[in-house]
Write an enzyme that holds these catalytic residues in place. Structure first.
Site, PDB file in Angstrom:
ATOM      1  N   ALA A  62       1.770   4.372   2.608  1.00  0.00           N
ATOM      2  CA  ALA A  62       1.092   3.973   3.836  1.00  0.00           C
ATOM      3  C   ALA A  62       1.351   2.502   4.146  1.00  0.00           C
ATOM      4  O   ALA A  62       1.790   1.727   3.298  1.00  0.00           O
ATOM      5  CB  ALA A  62      -0.405   4.230   3.709  1.00  0.00           C
ATOM      6  N   GLY A 112       2.112   7.362  -0.842  1.00  0.00           N
ATOM      7  CA  GLY A 112       2.401   8.511   0.006  1.00  0.00           C
ATOM      8  C   GLY A 112       3.834   8.982  -0.114  1.00  0.00           C
ATOM      9  O   GLY A 112       4.124  10.162   0.089  1.00  0.00           O
ATOM     10  N   GLU A 169       3.839  11.242  -3.009  1.00  0.00           N
ATOM     11  CA  GLU A 169       3.169  12.478  -2.603  1.00  0.00           C
ATOM     12  C   GLU A 169       4.059  13.321  -1.701  1.00  0.00           C
ATOM     13  O   GLU A 169       4.045  14.562  -1.785  1.00  0.00           O
ATOM     14  CB  GLU A 169       1.853  12.138  -1.899  1.00  0.00           C
ATOM     15  CG  GLU A 169       0.819  11.560  -2.861  1.00  0.00           C
ATOM     16  CD  GLU A 169      -0.389  10.980  -2.161  1.00  0.00           C
ATOM     17  OE1 GLU A 169      -1.511  11.237  -2.616  1.00  0.00           O
ATOM     18  OE2 GLU A 169      -0.221  10.253  -1.163  1.00  0.00           O
ATOM     19  N   GLU A 226      -2.149   3.306  -5.728  1.00  0.00           N
ATOM     20  CA  GLU A 226      -3.310   3.105  -4.853  1.00  0.00           C
ATOM     21  C   GLU A 226      -4.475   2.420  -5.563  1.00  0.00           C
ATOM     22  O   GLU A 226      -5.239   1.672  -4.937  1.00  0.00           O
ATOM     23  CB  GLU A 226      -3.778   4.452  -4.283  1.00  0.00           C
ATOM     24  CG  GLU A 226      -2.854   5.075  -3.259  1.00  0.00           C
ATOM     25  CD  GLU A 226      -1.789   5.972  -3.868  1.00  0.00           C
ATOM     26  OE1 GLU A 226      -1.176   6.732  -3.114  1.00  0.00           O
ATOM     27  OE2 GLU A 226      -1.582   5.906  -5.105  1.00  0.00           O
TER      28      GLU A 226
END
Length: 255
Positions: free
Chosen positions: A63, A106, A109, A129
């Protein structure tokens, strides 16, 4: 040029993230464009496998941290990221992640959301994170635990430690590590091999394997049996068995 460049070669589609100034950070605009491209290819009977790639330097860096810093709690509740991850999970067509450079947050992911991962020897994976005071929100905790087990997933999530391609391969995250400069070609070759198989069967096989993550053994076996019975009703099953007996290459039509 868009934020996601797309192309099709034979039965293989390529979606390549193109936001170099932000290290391919998964902004809402990137998410929407990628999800739309995947949905379009998933609905195209000519596309039998999809490759998601970034650049040599970065697959996706997660992100936009600047945006996260300014995001309020109420904005986080309604952020489009939640819908994005669901839309990825709805893709029936097999997906291959072609990872070079950083796949963090992300980006990690996104790779884990794919069905196979081909990585450059330069690739680095991680869920950092925790260092920002948050936790993964796109499936990182769940998919890592299912792939590498609770103890190893707990370490990576709690420490934010990065791992290189070889360690990711040892842990079972990565299917194959390729030399730098060959990662995309190799990923496309893997995708082409999948695309040679009967497309209805590959979609049903993907669904069956994913059921192993989402159900208990008895329920998974029941679902596998139902999906197997569906493949028995296809023309491709008839073609595949006849081709085997006649010692020739099958011509699968996706019917």
């Amino acid at each position: 040029m868009g934020l996601v460049e797309t192309s099709v070669d034979g039965h293989v589609a390529l979606c390549r993230l193109n936001r170099p100034e932000a290290r391919n950070a998964l902004s809402p605009e990137v998410m929407e464009e990628l999800a739309g491209s995947l949905a379009g290819f998933d609905a195209d009977d000519e596309v039998r496998c999809i490759v998601i790639a970034g650049s040599d330097e970065v697959f996706a860096a997660g992100a936009d941290i600047g945006a996260i810093a300014e995001r309020t709690f109420s904005e986080a509740l309604f952020h489009p990221a939640a819908a994005f991850w669901r839309r990825l999970a709805e893709c029936r067509t097999p997906m291959v992640a072609a990872v070079s450079g950083f796949a963090l947050g992300g980006g990690c992911e996104l790779a884990l959301s794919c069905d196979l991962i081909v990585a450059s020897e330069t690739a680095q994976f991680g869920q950092p994170e925790i260092n920002l005071g948050i936790i993964p929100g796109g499936g990182g905790t769940q998919r890592l635990a299912r792939v590498i087990g609770k103890q190893r997933a707990m370490e990576l999530v709690l420490t934010g430690r990065r791992i290189d391609a070889r360690e990711a391969e040892t842990l079972g995250i990565v299917n194959e590590v390729s030399p730098a400069g060959e990662w995309l070609r190799r990923a496309l070759e893997v995708a082409a091999r999948v695309a040679e198989r009967p497309p209805l069967a590959t979609k049903l096989a993907k669904q069956a394997v994913l059921a192993a993550e989402e159900t208990g053994l008895s329920a998974g076996l029941e679902q596998e049996r139902r999906l197997y019975e569906l493949t028995m009703a296809t023309e491709d099953r008839v073609e595949g068995t006849r081709a085997f007996l006649e010692k020739r290459k099958p011509d699968f039509k996706g019917r």
